[in-house]
Design an enzyme around this catalytic site. Structure first.
Site, PDB file in Angstrom:
ATOM      1  N   GLY A  14      23.676 -53.125  -6.182  1.00 56.71           N
ATOM      2  CA  GLY A  14      23.916 -53.781  -7.477  1.00 56.71           C
ATOM      3  C   GLY A  14      24.537 -52.795  -8.453  1.00 56.71           C
ATOM      4  N   ARG A  24      33.220 -40.748 -13.605  1.00 54.40           N
ATOM      5  CA  ARG A  24      34.044 -39.845 -14.436  1.00 54.40           C
ATOM      6  C   ARG A  24      33.561 -38.396 -14.298  1.00 54.40           C
ATOM      7  NH1 ARG A  24      32.857 -37.987 -19.588  1.00 54.40           N
ATOM      8  NH2 ARG A  24      34.626 -37.414 -20.911  1.00 54.40           N
ATOM      9  N   SER A  76      26.574 -53.860   2.126  1.00 54.42           N
ATOM     10  CA  SER A  76      27.229 -54.010   3.431  1.00 54.42           C
ATOM     11  C   SER A  76      26.225 -54.238   4.559  1.00 54.42           C
ATOM     12  CB  SER A  76      28.054 -52.761   3.735  1.00 54.42           C
ATOM     13  OG  SER A  76      28.550 -52.809   5.053  1.00 54.42           O
ATOM     14  N   THR A 108      21.047 -48.065  -1.086  1.00 50.68           N
ATOM     15  CA  THR A 108      22.103 -47.067  -0.872  1.00 50.68           C
ATOM     16  C   THR A 108      21.534 -45.841  -0.166  1.00 50.68           C
ATOM     17  OG1 THR A 108      23.148 -47.813  -2.898  1.00 50.68           O
ATOM     18  CG2 THR A 108      23.810 -45.637  -2.099  1.00 50.68           C
ATOM     19  N   THR A 129      20.811 -47.685 -10.675  1.00 46.10           N
ATOM     20  CA  THR A 129      20.216 -49.018 -10.498  1.00 46.10           C
ATOM     21  C   THR A 129      19.490 -49.386 -11.782  1.00 46.10           C
ATOM     22  OG1 THR A 129      18.462 -50.288  -9.413  1.00 46.10           O
ATOM     23  CG2 THR A 129      18.249 -47.902  -9.290  1.00 46.10           C
ATOM     24  N   ILE A 130      19.558 -50.661 -12.139  1.00 52.69           N
ATOM     25  CA  ILE A 130      18.828 -51.078 -13.338  1.00 52.69           C
ATOM     26  C   ILE A 130      17.319 -51.129 -13.084  1.00 52.69           C
ATOM     27  CG2 ILE A 130      20.769 -52.395 -14.281  1.00 52.69           C
ATOM     28  CD1 ILE A 130      19.214 -54.974 -13.423  1.00 52.69           C
ATOM     29  N   ASP A 133      13.514 -47.925  -9.737  1.00 54.40           N
ATOM     30  CA  ASP A 133      12.482 -47.962  -8.692  1.00 54.40           C
ATOM     31  C   ASP A 133      12.604 -46.813  -7.700  1.00 54.40           C
ATOM     32  OD1 ASP A 133      14.851 -48.818  -7.646  1.00 54.40           O
ATOM     33  OD2 ASP A 133      14.041 -50.552  -6.606  1.00 54.40           O
ATOM     34  N   ARG A 158      12.645 -65.126 -29.400  1.00 51.97           N
ATOM     35  CA  ARG A 158      11.496 -65.183 -30.310  1.00 51.97           C
ATOM     36  C   ARG A 158      11.861 -65.921 -31.601  1.00 51.97           C
ATOM     37  NH1 ARG A 158       6.417 -63.036 -30.891  1.00 51.97           N
ATOM     38  NH2 ARG A 158       6.522 -61.602 -29.153  1.00 51.97           N
ATOM     39  N   GLY A 174      14.626 -56.825 -11.715  1.00 54.82           N
ATOM     40  CA  GLY A 174      13.861 -55.628 -11.354  1.00 54.82           C
ATOM     41  C   GLY A 174      13.519 -55.564  -9.881  1.00 54.82           C
ATOM     42  N   GLY A 189       7.190 -56.922 -28.157  1.00 59.51           N
ATOM     43  CA  GLY A 189       5.880 -57.405 -28.586  1.00 59.51           C
ATOM     44  C   GLY A 189       5.442 -58.630 -27.803  1.00 59.51           C
ATOM     45  N   LYS A 217      -2.217 -68.580 -32.786  1.00 63.43           N
ATOM     46  CA  LYS A 217      -0.941 -67.871 -32.627  1.00 63.43           C
ATOM     47  C   LYS A 217       0.141 -68.922 -32.402  1.00 63.43           C
ATOM     48  CE  LYS A 217      -0.439 -63.173 -31.313  1.00 63.43           C
ATOM     49  NZ  LYS A 217       0.332 -62.270 -30.538  1.00 63.43           N
TER      50      LYS A 217
HETATM   51  O1  F6P Z   1      18.910 -54.040  -7.723  1.00 64.64           O
HETATM   52  C1  F6P Z   1      19.522 -54.526  -8.866  1.00 64.64           C
HETATM   53  C2  F6P Z   1      19.315 -56.021  -8.986  1.00 64.64           C
HETATM   54  O2  F6P Z   1      19.959 -56.464 -10.158  1.00 64.64           O
HETATM   55  C3  F6P Z   1      17.861 -56.481  -8.953  1.00 64.64           C
HETATM   56  O3  F6P Z   1      17.215 -56.319 -10.189  1.00 64.64           O
HETATM   57  C4  F6P Z   1      18.020 -57.904  -8.511  1.00 64.64           C
HETATM   58  O4  F6P Z   1      16.856 -58.345  -7.824  1.00 64.64           O
HETATM   59  C5  F6P Z   1      19.176 -57.842  -7.566  1.00 64.64           C
HETATM   60  O5  F6P Z   1      19.922 -56.679  -7.880  1.00 64.64           O
HETATM   61  C6  F6P Z   1      20.099 -59.032  -7.635  1.00 64.64           C
HETATM   62  O6  F6P Z   1      21.070 -58.874  -6.643  1.00 64.64           O
HETATM   63  P1  F6P Z   1      22.367 -59.786  -6.519  1.00 64.64           P
HETATM   64  O7  F6P Z   1      23.316 -59.384  -7.608  1.00 64.64           O
HETATM   65  O8  F6P Z   1      22.885 -59.479  -5.176  1.00 64.64           O
HETATM   66  O9  F6P Z   1      21.939 -61.203  -6.721  1.00 64.64           O
END
Ligand code: F6P
Length: 326
Positions: A14, A24, A76, A108, A129-130, A133, A158, A174, A189, A217
């Site tokens: 991803g 760069r 891949s 990877t 990676t976002i 992990d 919100r 995630g 929050g 609330k």
């Molecule tokens: O690993 C990055 C990520 O964005 C995860 O958070 C998510 O589960 C996955 O890739 C989504 O993958 P794809 O873009 O192949 O649907």
């Protein structure tokens, strides 16, 4: 010191904001060392297909601020086969590539470990990676930007939730890690957060909503990580509606918006530091490692250790959220 003259660079898995800043840094540091740099498009798939081109410093002008990856990326399946690995190696030989910089996440580095079991080629990894992990680094490139994107979206949710007195269940990405949910939930929050690392009983979640209801609330934001074990935003919101038919409940899946956009300052700096460190490591002969930043210091962790176990979520933070939202 190594005698490497030609290095290849790829992004895989991803995409994540900041990958371009890392590309760069790798290209410019490589050129500084007098290396020839080869861009490999579409990750390992492009390596197999020989989608490889010479890169100059001008190829990476004006990209530090751009999301995505100019090298494109892919997951891949062919690289998981012995035939795919052999084709990839042949292409590296054909282009005289003697070292690699691999930018990506868990998949990877798992792919890399498999490749290097069979073929010898010096390589250094950069965590992009976002999901955050990976072991061996406090932060991964793209995480900070993704969390900021989620925070901006949840803040907007919100506003409308408050206007309508609604409960929102917001699902963030995630994969199997709850970091984006945890960090965005704290920053927004959130009333509650559900992550894959913690097994939750739906009745406890509902009891917490009940408690908030009795305290009048008016807004509830539940941030759920995509692979938490109660079934995701839709399933959780259905369970809430079943117990509290009087509540106005909506589910919202943020999705791939979290992967795009201009990288934050933190991601640009992290990517620059790691790109620079990765090439210096290759040149110094410190290979088959991933560069990371731990306690603000660049560190190198062997690929074999990266793939063994992920980063560890601090579960105490969940307890904190419940106190702070009370
Ligand atoms: O690993 C990055 C990520 O964005 C995860 O958070 C998510 O589960 C996955 O890739 C989504 O993958 P794809 O873009 O192949 O649907």
């Amino acid at each position: 010191m190594s005698t490497i003259k030609n290095i290849g660079i790829l992004t895989s898995g991803g995409d994540s904001p900041g990958m371009n800043a890392a590309i760069r840094a790798v290209v410019r540091t490589g050129v500084y060392h007098g290396l020839e740099i080869f861009g490999i498009r579409r990750g390992y798939q492009g390596m197999i297909e020989g989608d490889i081109f010479r890169m100059q410093t001008t190829d990476v002008s004006n990209i530090i601020q751009r999301g995505g990856t100019i090298l494109k990326t892919a997951r891949s399946k062919e690289f998981m086969t012995d035939a795919g690995l052999a084709k990839a190696y042949d292409q590296l030989k054909k282009h005289n590539i003697e070292g690699l910089v691999l930018i990506g996440g868990d998949g990877t580095f798992r792919g890399a470990a498999h490749f290097f079991e069979q073929y010898t080629i010096p390589a250094v990894g950069i965590p992009g990676t976002i999901d955050k992990d990976l072991k061996g680094t406090d932060f991964t490139i793209g995480f900070d930007t993704a969390v900021n994107t989620a925070v901006e979206a949840i803040d907007k949710i919100r506003d409308t939730a408050e206007a309508h007195d609604r409960l929102f269940v917001v699902e963030v990405m995630g994969r199997d890690a709850g970091y984006i949910a945890l960090y965005s939930g704290i920053a927004c929050g959130a009333e509650d957060i559900l992550i894959p690392e913690q097994t939750q009983d739906i009745n406890d979640v509902l009891d917490r909503i009940d408690y908030d209801e009795r305290r009048k609330k008016t807004v509830h934001i539940l941030v759920v990580s995509e692979h938490e074990k109660l079934g995701g935003a839709k399933e959780v919101s259905d369970r809430i509606i079943a117990r509290f038919p009087q509540l106005d409940v909506r589910a919202c899946v943020l999705g791939h918006i979290q992967r795009g956009g201009a990288p934050s300052q933190a991601d640009r700096v992290l990517a620059s530091r790691l790109g620079y460190a990765a090439v210096n490591a290759l040149v110094a002969g410190n290979t088959q490692v991933m560069a990371g930043v731990v306690n603000d210091q660049v560190v190198f962790t062997p690929f074999s250790e990266i793939v063994k176990d992920g980063n560890c979520v601090n579960i105490d933070m969940l307890e904190m959220i419940r106190v702070l939202s009370s």
